[in-house]
Motif scaffolding. Structure first.
Motif, short mmCIF file in Angstrom:
data_model
loop_
_atom_site.label_atom_id
_atom_site.label_comp_id
_atom_site.label_asym_id
_atom_site.label_seq_id
_atom_site.Cartn_x
_atom_site.Cartn_y
_atom_site.Cartn_z
N VAL A 1 0.85 -1.19 0.00
CA VAL A 1 0.00 0.00 0.00
C VAL A 1 0.88 1.24 0.00
CG1 VAL A 1 -1.74 1.29 1.30
CG2 VAL A 1 -1.83 -1.20 1.23
N VAL A 2 0.52 2.20 -0.84
CA VAL A 2 1.17 3.51 -0.85
C VAL A 2 0.11 4.54 -0.49
CG1 VAL A 2 2.41 5.22 -2.22
CG2 VAL A 2 2.83 2.79 -2.60
N VAL A 3 0.41 5.33 0.54
CA VAL A 3 -0.51 6.37 0.99
C VAL A 3 0.16 7.72 0.71
CG1 VAL A 3 -1.72 7.38 2.95
CG2 VAL A 3 -1.44 4.91 2.80
N VAL A 4 -0.53 8.57 -0.05
CA VAL A 4 -0.08 9.93 -0.31
C VAL A 4 -1.09 10.83 0.38
CG1 VAL A 4 0.46 11.65 -2.06
CG2 VAL A 4 0.88 9.24 -2.53
N ALA A 5 -0.60 11.64 1.35
CA ALA A 5 -1.56 12.40 2.15
C ALA A 5 -0.94 13.68 2.69
CB ALA A 5 -2.05 11.55 3.32
N ASN A 6 -1.81 14.57 3.13
CA ASN A 6 -1.41 15.74 3.90
C ASN A 6 -1.39 15.29 5.36
OD1 ASN A 6 -1.71 17.09 1.47
ND2 ASN A 6 -3.76 17.79 1.95
N VAL A 7 -0.28 15.54 6.04
CA VAL A 7 -0.14 15.06 7.41
C VAL A 7 0.44 16.15 8.30
CG1 VAL A 7 0.24 12.68 6.65
CG2 VAL A 7 2.20 14.14 7.06
N THR A 8 0.27 15.96 9.61
CA THR A 8 0.92 16.85 10.56
C THR A 8 2.38 16.43 10.68
OG1 THR A 8 0.30 15.42 12.39
CG2 THR A 8 -1.19 17.24 11.89
N ALA A 9 3.22 17.37 11.00
CA ALA A 9 4.66 17.10 11.07
C ALA A 9 5.07 16.63 12.46
CB ALA A 9 5.43 18.35 10.67
N ILE A 10 4.33 15.70 13.01
CA ILE A 10 4.62 15.19 14.34
C ILE A 10 4.79 13.68 14.25
CG2 ILE A 10 3.74 14.93 16.69
CD1 ILE A 10 2.10 17.48 16.19
N ASP A 11 5.95 13.16 14.63
CA ASP A 11 6.23 11.73 14.73
C ASP A 11 5.81 10.97 13.47
OD1 ASP A 11 7.01 9.29 15.79
OD2 ASP A 11 5.11 8.98 16.85
N LEU A 12 6.50 11.23 12.37
CA LEU A 12 6.13 10.61 11.09
C LEU A 12 6.33 9.09 11.10
CD1 LEU A 12 7.47 13.22 8.54
CD2 LEU A 12 5.12 12.76 9.19
N VAL A 13 7.34 8.62 11.81
CA VAL A 13 7.56 7.17 11.87
C VAL A 13 6.41 6.50 12.62
CG1 VAL A 13 9.08 5.35 12.73
CG2 VAL A 13 10.06 7.38 11.66
N LEU B 1 3.62 -0.83 3.83
CA LEU B 1 2.91 0.43 3.63
C LEU B 1 3.95 1.53 3.54
CD1 LEU B 1 -0.33 1.76 4.86
CD2 LEU B 1 1.66 3.14 5.40
N ASP B 2 3.88 2.30 2.47
CA ASP B 2 4.76 3.45 2.28
C ASP B 2 3.93 4.71 2.42
OD1 ASP B 2 6.98 1.84 1.70
OD2 ASP B 2 6.38 1.69 -0.41
N LEU B 3 4.48 5.68 3.16
CA LEU B 3 3.81 6.96 3.34
C LEU B 3 4.57 8.01 2.55
CD1 LEU B 3 1.84 8.96 4.68
CD2 LEU B 3 3.42 9.03 6.64
N ASN B 4 3.88 8.67 1.64
CA ASN B 4 4.44 9.80 0.90
C ASN B 4 3.69 11.05 1.35
OD1 ASN B 4 6.08 8.06 -0.52
ND2 ASN B 4 4.65 7.86 -2.22
N VAL B 5 4.43 12.00 1.88
CA VAL B 5 3.82 13.22 2.40
C VAL B 5 3.63 14.20 1.25
CG1 VAL B 5 4.09 15.15 3.99
CG2 VAL B 5 4.85 12.86 4.66
N ARG B 6 2.38 14.56 1.00
CA ARG B 6 2.08 15.55 -0.02
C ARG B 6 2.46 16.93 0.48
NH1 ARG B 6 -3.46 15.01 -0.58
NH2 ARG B 6 -3.17 13.17 -1.81
N ARG B 7 1.99 17.25 1.68
CA ARG B 7 2.36 18.50 2.34
C ARG B 7 2.03 18.38 3.82
NH1 ARG B 7 -1.94 22.80 2.63
NH2 ARG B 7 -3.82 21.71 2.07
#
Length: 190
Positions: free
Chosen positions: A140-152, A177-183
């Motif tokens: 699974v690849v998730v591309v999302a807008n996330v908060t910049a707190i504890d990304l791992v 699962l791979d997380l790609n941060v959009r912004r």
């Protein structure tokens, strides 16, 4: 398309663009000043020598081949076939006479996981999910807008949530699962 093919296409494009700019500049200068005499270079006279007409034909064939090659590269760059299947087949375990398969649209599973992630994890907004079936589960690849707190830690919670949802819906686990941060988005005070 592989990186080396793209690099070759870029080099060909820039060389072709440079040649076109130089030839266009020469023609503009010659058109503006009719008294100007611009001698042809030696290689040009060598190429167009009437005694050796095969040279010009060979140069023309090479130019046409390069143009066709550049067009093929451009078409490959524009047309990227999807590697993911439109449907995922899920086989039921059991005796051979009662074995059956279920087909699920990939987009439906992606939407299911996306809605679950958006609903369950507050630090994620507008997740776009793409998944692929592998031998040991789903990638699974998730591309999302996330908060910049504890990304791992966020990535681990996303993996847990997606694994639960996929296991519940398909009986197939999560391989990765791979997380790609959009912004990054700001945290609203509570």
């Amino acid at each position: 398309m592989r990186r080396s093919v793209r690099s070759l296409a870029l080099v060909l494009a820039f060389v072709g663009l440079a040649v076109v700019v130089v030839v266009a500049a020469r023609e503009v200068v010659l058109a503006l000043d009719t008294s100007l005499r611009w001698p042809e270079p030696h290689w040009w006279r060598w190429l167009l020598d009437p005694a050796h007409s095969g040279r010009a034909a060979l140069a023309g064939i090479v130019c046409v081949a390069l143009a066709v090659f550049a067009l093929v590269l451009a078409a490959l760059a524009v047309r990227r076939p999807s590697r993911r299947p439109a449907q995922i087949r899920l086989a039921a375990d059991g005796p051979a006479d009662t074995a059956a398969t279920t087909s699920v649209k990939t987009a439906a599973l992606e939407r299911l996981v996306s809605v679950s992630l958006d609903r369950e994890i507050a630090e994620v907004r507008s997740p776009a999910v793409s998944l692929r079936r592998m031998a040991d589960g789903f990638a699974v690849v998730v591309v999302a807008n996330v908060t910049a707190i504890d990304l791992v830690g966020l990535q681990q919670r996303l993996a847990t949530c997606a694994a639960v949802e996929l296991e519940r819906a398909t009986d197939v686990g999560l391989a990765r699962l791979d997380l790609n941060v959009r912004r990054f988005i700001s945290v609203s005070p509570a």
